[in-house]
Design a protein around this motif. Structure first.
Motif, mmCIF file in Angstrom:
data_model
loop_
_atom_site.group_PDB
_atom_site.id
_atom_site.type_symbol
_atom_site.label_atom_id
_atom_site.label_comp_id
_atom_site.label_asym_id
_atom_site.label_seq_id
_atom_site.Cartn_x
_atom_site.Cartn_y
_atom_site.Cartn_z
ATOM 1 N N LYS A 32 5.236 -45.209 72.333
ATOM 2 C CA LYS A 32 3.852 -44.788 72.483
ATOM 3 C C LYS A 32 3.811 -43.282 72.677
ATOM 4 N N ASP A 33 2.982 -42.593 71.881
ATOM 5 C CA ASP A 33 2.873 -41.134 71.993
ATOM 6 C C ASP A 33 2.056 -40.768 73.233
ATOM 7 N N ILE A 34 2.657 -40.051 74.140
ATOM 8 C CA ILE A 34 1.929 -39.488 75.281
ATOM 9 C C ILE A 34 1.537 -38.059 74.964
ATOM 10 N N THR A 35 2.525 -37.234 74.630
ATOM 11 C CA THR A 35 2.291 -35.870 74.135
ATOM 12 C C THR A 35 3.277 -35.625 73.004
ATOM 13 N N PRO A 36 2.909 -35.994 71.790
ATOM 14 C CA PRO A 36 3.860 -35.867 70.682
ATOM 15 C C PRO A 36 3.896 -34.461 70.080
ATOM 16 N N LYS A 43 8.041 -24.027 76.694
ATOM 17 C CA LYS A 43 9.240 -24.850 76.896
ATOM 18 C C LYS A 43 8.885 -26.294 77.235
ATOM 19 N N ALA A 44 7.622 -26.625 77.209
ATOM 20 C CA ALA A 44 7.205 -27.985 77.544
ATOM 21 C C ALA A 44 7.707 -28.971 76.499
ATOM 22 N N PRO A 45 8.146 -30.163 76.933
ATOM 23 C CA PRO A 45 8.704 -31.153 75.994
ATOM 24 C C PRO A 45 7.618 -32.020 75.374
ATOM 25 N N ALA A 46 8.004 -32.764 74.356
ATOM 26 C CA ALA A 46 7.184 -33.863 73.863
ATOM 27 C C ALA A 46 7.454 -35.067 74.748
ATOM 28 N N VAL A 47 6.403 -35.861 75.006
ATOM 29 C CA VAL A 47 6.549 -36.970 75.951
ATOM 30 C C VAL A 47 6.169 -38.272 75.240
ATOM 31 N N PHE A 48 7.048 -39.287 75.454
ATOM 32 C CA PHE A 48 6.830 -40.603 74.869
ATOM 33 C C PHE A 48 7.019 -41.662 75.944
ATOM 34 N N GLU A 49 6.425 -42.806 75.719
ATOM 35 C CA GLU A 49 6.655 -43.949 76.602
ATOM 36 C C GLU A 49 7.354 -45.036 75.803
ATOM 37 N N PHE A 50 8.533 -45.410 76.265
ATOM 38 C CA PHE A 50 9.311 -46.458 75.604
ATOM 39 C C PHE A 50 9.079 -47.776 76.340
ATOM 40 N N THR A 51 8.707 -48.782 75.609
ATOM 41 C CA THR A 51 8.667 -50.146 76.155
ATOM 42 C C THR A 51 9.877 -50.868 75.585
ATOM 43 N N ILE A 52 10.866 -51.123 76.455
ATOM 44 C CA ILE A 52 12.165 -51.657 76.012
ATOM 45 C C ILE A 52 12.262 -53.113 76.437
ATOM 46 N N THR A 53 12.561 -53.948 75.480
ATOM 47 C CA THR A 53 12.797 -55.374 75.765
ATOM 48 C C THR A 53 14.288 -55.644 75.633
ATOM 49 N N ASN A 54 14.907 -55.972 76.754
ATOM 50 C CA ASN A 54 16.350 -56.256 76.793
ATOM 51 C C ASN A 54 16.533 -57.756 76.674
ATOM 52 N N ASN A 55 17.097 -58.164 75.545
ATOM 53 C CA ASN A 55 17.297 -59.592 75.289
ATOM 54 C C ASN A 55 18.609 -60.108 75.850
ATOM 55 N N ASN A 154 -5.255 -30.542 68.935
ATOM 56 C CA ASN A 154 -3.972 -31.232 68.942
ATOM 57 C C ASN A 154 -3.898 -32.229 70.086
ATOM 58 N N ASN A 155 -2.985 -33.184 69.931
ATOM 59 C CA ASN A 155 -2.788 -34.223 70.941
ATOM 60 C C ASN A 155 -1.849 -33.719 72.034
ATOM 61 N N ILE A 156 -2.348 -32.720 72.762
ATOM 62 C CA ILE A 156 -1.574 -32.129 73.849
ATOM 63 C C ILE A 156 -2.547 -31.575 74.881
ATOM 64 N N GLU A 157 -2.266 -31.797 76.139
ATOM 65 C CA GLU A 157 -3.121 -31.276 77.200
ATOM 66 C C GLU A 157 -2.682 -29.867 77.546
ATOM 67 N N MET A 158 -3.652 -28.948 77.552
ATOM 68 C CA MET A 158 -3.371 -27.549 77.843
ATOM 69 C C MET A 158 -4.123 -27.158 79.109
ATOM 70 N N ASN A 159 -3.338 -26.737 80.137
ATOM 71 C CA ASN A 159 -3.918 -26.397 81.429
ATOM 72 C C ASN A 159 -3.828 -24.907 81.696
ATOM 73 N N ASP A 160 -4.892 -24.417 82.366
ATOM 74 C CA ASP A 160 -4.925 -23.020 82.829
ATOM 75 C C ASP A 160 -4.659 -22.035 81.690
ATOM 76 N N ILE A 176 -9.607 -21.930 81.347
ATOM 77 C CA ILE A 176 -10.040 -23.319 81.242
ATOM 78 C C ILE A 176 -8.852 -24.224 80.969
ATOM 79 N N SER A 177 -9.053 -25.519 81.163
ATOM 80 C CA SER A 177 -8.066 -26.539 80.810
ATOM 81 C C SER A 177 -8.733 -27.511 79.847
ATOM 82 N N LEU A 178 -7.971 -27.920 78.839
ATOM 83 C CA LEU A 178 -8.535 -28.810 77.820
ATOM 84 C C LEU A 178 -7.622 -30.011 77.603
ATOM 85 N N LYS A 179 -8.240 -31.175 77.587
ATOM 86 C CA LYS A 179 -7.511 -32.387 77.238
ATOM 87 C C LYS A 179 -7.357 -32.458 75.723
#
Length: 458
Positions: A32-36, A43-55, A154-160, A176-179
């Motif tokens: 899931k893209d959080i901040t792709p 230097k801010a990274p791209a952020v993802f959420e992994f949903t891992i199913t361990n069988n 863009n799909n990135i939150e920019m603060n201050d 300003i800060s923009l979502k």
């Protein structure tokens, strides 16, 4: 022959060993893209959420890539059996950040054994100046404030983030800060002393600053002259309705102004205009008249529309009266008409023959007719006498016992005078009396008259 068989067998064993070494770990991953998006200068990274199913059983895993991207967490972390979520941060190297592009790469997940899970991730890399869309709104002559719209595209939150904006009309800055994909309007006061600036497009320089990193973006603002047209409409009159439409250019820009007047298909027949319409268009029962005028600053145009309702009013009144008379006549039981004609005499006296015509539209009984002779005239009794005559008052009467529907009777008498009559002699209306539906009813004949300039001589 044996040597060839041994070689094939050895190759097959090696392949089987290799497959067993690199076989996939028994997991599935949903991303899931959080901040792709990453900003190349930051230097801010791209952020993802992994949903891992361990069988399989609980394990310790590590996420990594061999193509210029480091991950956080950097160390191995526990992966329980079943489904769990984990935030993963991806840090592209400076070389990759320097490329303004969409970067797709392969990552791997390794468990405690030699088994691997391979998949791909995509990171969008943008420069700081391309994170935002800066759109100054048009400035109208006389405005006190200017509006600059800033949108995060863009799909990135920019603060201050600090925006320093400069143009011929305003100077100012705001933090300003923009979502992701959010828009914010920055309102700045318009400078004084700009009345001599001509209308047109002017450059706006925007300096963007965040985390000690700067970027500059240029855009344009449109400066519009004031366009202000005041319209007034005045009506007067009752039967002749006069509408005066006045338009005045109160701005400082020449304008093309359209005027429209709407009339229905009847009132248009009685309407006149002070100017010939530019176009005339009919739609259903309505007619639309249009005018076009070029108005320079301070100029006015006046259009007069006159609708004369006198003729249609008279027509409607005549129709109403006609309907009323037809209705009244249709309900009349008896009609009495009176007329006269000149009669020659041997002695040269003035004489008239008066004829009364009585007609029944419905059957009626017991009718009495009354008439009077004019003063200064006498009844010529030898020509026939009425049923009753009051010589002193000049009153004549006739009686009719019964009239059937459609039946008529004619009564006549002659009057004469030794006085010379010049001009118009008017005879009073005759009257008929009868009973209708148990009520006494009176009707009157028309008036009749005789005109003579000089009394005839014989």
């Amino acid at each position: 022959m044996k040597k060839g068989l041994l070689t094939c067998l050895a190759t097959l064993i090696a392949v089987l060993l290799f497959v067993s070494i690199v076989s996939a770990i028994n997991i599935t991953v949903e991303k899931k893209d959080i901040t792709p998006v990453v900003v190349s200068e930051l230097k801010a990274p791209a952020v993802f959420e992994f949903t891992i199913t361990n069988n399989g059983a609980a394990d310790s895993i590590e996420v990594y890539s061999l193509v210029g991207v480091t991950f956080e967490p950097k160390e191995k972390f526990n992966l329980p059996s079943g489904t769990s979520t984990k935030e993963i941060k991806a840090y592209p190297t400076e070389e990759i950040r320097a490329t303004k592009d969409t970067y797709a790469f392969t990552y791997e997940i390794k468990g405690s054994d030699t088994n691997l899970f391979r998949d791909t991730l995509t990171i969008k890399i943008v420069k700081l100046k391309d994170v935002f869309e800066i759109t100054p709104q048009s400035i109208v002559f006389g405005s006190n404030n200017a509006v600059v719209r800033v949108r995060n595209v863009n799909n990135i939150e920019m603060n201050d983030v600090t925006f320093s904006l400069k143009s011929s009309f305003f100077d100012g800055e705001k933090t300003i800060s923009l979502k992701p994909f959010e828009s914010i309007d920055i309102i700045l006061p318009v400078k004084s002393g700009i009345s001599d600036i001509a209308a047109g497009s002017y450059v706006v320089t925007a300096k963007i600053e965040v985390d000690d990193v700067n970027a500059e973006v240029k855009s344009n603002v449109n400066y519009l002259q004031e366009k202000s047209v005041a319209t007034s409409e005045k009506k007067s009159g009752f039967f002749v309705v006069k509408t005066t439409i006045t338009k005045t250019n109160n701005g400082n820009l020449a304008v093309s102004e359209n005027t429209e007047v709407k009339k229905n298909i009847l009132t248009r027949l009685f309407t006149t205009f002070s100017e010939t319409p530019l176009t005339t268009e009919r739609k259903d029962f309505m007619v639309y008249y249009k005018w076009g005028n070029e108005l320079n600053p301070g100029e006015s145009m006046t259009l007069e529309v006159k609708t004369n309702y006198t003729l249609p009013f008279l027509l409607i009144l005549l129709i109403i009266l006609g309907v009323y008379f037809v209705y009244t006549f249709s309900r009349t039981t008896v009609v009495l008409k009176k007329r006269c004609s000149f009669v020659k005499t041997k002695g040269g006296e003035f004489a008239l023959k008066v004829i009364l015509n009585l007609k029944a539209k419905k059957a009626v009984d017991n009718i009495e007719i009354f008439d009077r002779i004019p003063m200064a005239t006498k009844l010529y009794q030898k020509a026939g006498m009425p049923h009753g005559f009051d010589e002193k008052n000049g009153k004549l009467s006739w009686k009719v016992d019964k009239l059937n529907a459609g039946e008529d009777r004619i009564f006549s008498y002659i009057i004469y005078s030794n006085i010379r009559i010049v001009g118009r002699l008017e005879l009073s209306p005759a009257t008929a009396h009868f009973v209708k539906e148990g009520k006494p009813t009176y009707i009157h004949s028309n008036r009749t008259y005789f005109v003579s300039d000089i009394a005839p001589r014989y």
